[in-house]
Design a protein around this motif. Structure first.
Motif, short mmCIF file in Angstrom:
data_model
loop_
_atom_site.label_atom_id
_atom_site.label_comp_id
_atom_site.label_asym_id
_atom_site.label_seq_id
_atom_site.Cartn_x
_atom_site.Cartn_y
_atom_site.Cartn_z
N ASP A 154 -1.92 -2.84 -23.42
CA ASP A 154 -3.29 -1.56 -23.94
C ASP A 154 -3.36 0.29 -23.30
N LEU A 155 -2.65 0.87 -24.13
CA LEU A 155 -2.30 2.14 -24.37
C LEU A 155 -3.45 3.22 -22.70
N PHE A 156 -5.30 2.32 -23.19
CA PHE A 156 -6.51 3.14 -22.45
C PHE A 156 -6.01 2.72 -20.57
N ASP A 157 -4.69 1.47 -20.53
CA ASP A 157 -5.05 1.07 -19.66
C ASP A 157 -4.12 1.48 -18.82
N LEU A 158 -2.97 1.90 -19.93
CA LEU A 158 -1.75 2.65 -19.41
C LEU A 158 -2.15 4.22 -18.46
N SER A 159 -2.63 4.54 -19.59
CA SER A 159 -3.04 6.33 -18.71
C SER A 159 -3.58 6.00 -17.23
N LEU A 160 -4.21 5.11 -16.23
CA LEU A 160 -3.95 4.77 -15.15
C LEU A 160 -2.53 5.00 -14.49
N PHE A 161 -1.16 5.12 -15.05
CA PHE A 161 -0.20 5.27 -14.80
C PHE A 161 -0.28 6.84 -14.45
N GLY A 162 -0.85 7.81 -15.55
CA GLY A 162 -0.58 9.11 -14.52
C GLY A 162 -1.19 9.69 -16.33
N SER A 175 -15.35 4.25 -18.79
CA SER A 175 -16.28 2.85 -18.32
C SER A 175 -15.46 1.65 -18.07
N ARG A 176 -14.65 1.37 -18.61
CA ARG A 176 -13.87 0.62 -18.39
C ARG A 176 -12.85 0.47 -17.07
N PHE A 177 -12.65 1.58 -16.48
CA PHE A 177 -12.12 1.83 -15.26
C PHE A 177 -13.04 1.32 -14.03
N ARG A 178 -14.62 1.26 -14.64
CA ARG A 178 -15.07 1.54 -13.41
C ARG A 178 -15.53 0.18 -12.24
N GLU A 179 -14.94 -0.69 -12.58
CA GLU A 179 -14.78 -1.62 -10.71
C GLU A 179 -13.53 -0.91 -10.42
N VAL A 180 -12.26 -0.31 -10.37
CA VAL A 180 -11.66 -0.21 -10.31
C VAL A 180 -11.81 0.93 -9.27
N LEU A 181 -12.42 2.47 -10.25
CA LEU A 181 -13.08 2.73 -9.18
C LEU A 181 -13.87 2.50 -7.84
N ASP A 182 -14.49 1.53 -8.30
CA ASP A 182 -15.16 1.35 -7.51
C ASP A 182 -14.15 1.44 -6.20
N LEU A 183 -13.89 0.30 -6.73
CA LEU A 183 -12.23 -0.28 -5.27
C LEU A 183 -12.34 0.39 -4.05
N LEU A 184 -11.75 1.49 -5.42
CA LEU A 184 -10.76 2.40 -4.55
C LEU A 184 -11.85 3.25 -4.04
N ASP A 185 -12.91 3.45 -4.25
CA ASP A 185 -13.56 4.12 -3.34
C ASP A 185 -14.00 3.16 -1.91
N GLU A 186 -14.50 2.35 -1.62
CA GLU A 186 -14.43 1.39 -0.86
C GLU A 186 -13.45 1.35 0.18
N VAL A 187 -12.21 1.56 -0.18
CA VAL A 187 -11.14 1.56 0.29
C VAL A 187 -10.41 2.75 1.46
N ILE A 188 -11.34 3.92 0.30
CA ILE A 188 -11.07 5.24 0.79
C ILE A 188 -12.30 5.06 1.75
N LYS A 189 -13.11 4.81 1.48
CA LYS A 189 -14.17 4.90 2.77
C LYS A 189 -13.62 4.87 3.82
N ASN A 190 -13.14 3.72 3.85
CA ASN A 190 -13.03 2.71 5.00
C ASN A 190 -11.25 3.42 5.48
N ALA A 191 -11.57 5.16 5.44
CA ALA A 191 -9.50 4.98 6.06
C ALA A 191 -8.71 4.74 5.24
N GLY A 192 -9.07 4.28 4.34
CA GLY A 192 -7.34 4.09 3.28
C GLY A 192 -6.97 3.36 3.47
N ILE A 193 -7.93 1.69 4.21
CA ILE A 193 -6.85 0.72 4.57
C ILE A 193 -8.23 -0.75 4.77
N MET A 194 -7.61 -1.95 4.20
CA MET A 194 -9.49 -2.65 4.59
C MET A 194 -8.78 -3.66 4.60
#
Length: 296
Positions: free
Chosen positions: A59-67, A225-244
């Motif tokens: 899926d090329l749209f998922d591959l957009s997460l590579f860059g 919108s297909r990456f909403r859950e990934v973004l939310d997860l990154l947000d949680e980790v970053i807000k916790n000093a980048g490590i959980m």
């Protein structure tokens, strides 16, 4: 197989053929495979190491997460959602991405079974040999400049007098054929030759041509919108000093590990000794996803 040497924007008129051209109005398919993705290597868009990282994903749209480059390519690739409607169209002109011609052509060759008219003008010799592997009987090649490297792949060529100003064309033909070409061009706009073991013989076949003008092509932006859950997860980790810890991440996701799997797969997060850690790529993609959601 026939190769046509025609002026820019001119193509053979063929019924029930699919056209793959520089300024086609139809986007490419979003569902891809390893053969199609390797076209990006030959187009010098990605490295062979990057290819090995992504070749198992379709899926090329998922591959957009590579860059950014994958996101750019994905914006031209969304036809799988309307593929059935395309088959009912009277004229089917697929778009060749200027920076990725091999990828574009292979994308259509592997996703569409009808005979194809393929513009090979932008392919070098290595790219052409790769595309040739996926051609079928009945496919037609078109080049807007004369090139000898495809003649050994074809058994017939059509040379249009619209290329007459390309004087170097005649320097590549033997004298007897040059005289024959000049004679034919006095009465006709094109000459047809059989190609047999390096020898040319005049053929009296007739072809019609169309001039295809550029039509508006609309790039489709990535559906963030297909990456909403990934973004939310990154947000949680970053807000916790980048490590959980993995356990806390598991609790945050309420046992739904798909977003974590995708983030790990695309190198946005790393798993080290029970800890989930954000990566440099993760920070970059996090910023891009935030901007994407704001603009959508």
């Amino acid at each position: 197989m026939i190769v046509f040497f025609l002026p820019r924007k001119m193509y053979p008129r063929m019924e029930n053929y699919v056209y793959i051209v520089e300024d086609g109005c139809l986007p490419l398919f979003n569902t891809v495979d390893e053969d199609i993705l390797y076209g990006l290597v030959l187009d010098n868009v990605i490295s062979i190491s990057d290819f090995h990282k992504i070749c198992s994903y379709t899926d090329l749209f998922d591959l957009s997460l590579f860059g950014d480059i994958y996101e750019y390519i994905a914006e031209y690739c969304w036809l799988n959602k309307i593929g059935d409607r395309v088959k009912e169209l009277r004229e089917i002109f697929f778009h060749i991405i200027r920076i990725a011609p091999t990828f574009s052509i292979i994308n259509v060759l592997k996703n569409f079974d009808k005979p194809r008219v393929i513009d090979i003008t932008f392919l070098n010799n290595e790219q052409m040999k790769y595309v040739y592997r996926f051609l079928k009987d009945g496919d037609l090649l078109v080049s807007h400049y004369f090139r000898l490297d495809v003649l050994n792949l074809c058994d017939k060529m059509v040379l249009h007098r619209g290329l007459e100003r390309q004087y170097f064309v005649y320097s590549k033909l033997n004298p007897s054929i040059r005289d024959e070409v000049f004679r034919i061009f006095k009465d006709r706009e094109y000459a047809v030759f059989n190609l047999i073991n390096g020898y040319y013989s005049v053929c009296d076949e007739k072809y019609g041509f169309i001039e295809y003008s550029k039509k508006k092509f609309v790039r489709k932006s990535v559906d963030y919108s297909r990456f909403r859950e990934v973004l939310d997860l990154l947000d949680e980790v970053i807000k916790n000093a980048g490590i959980m810890s993995f356990k806390i991440v598991y609790d945050v996701l309420e046992g739904k590990l798909e977003p974590l799997a995708k983030a790990l797969l695309y190198g946005l997060l790393e798993h080290r000794q029970g800890q989930i850690i954000v990566t440099g790529r993760g920070l970059e993609i996090y910023e891009r996803l935030k901007k994407g959601f704001k603009s959508s």
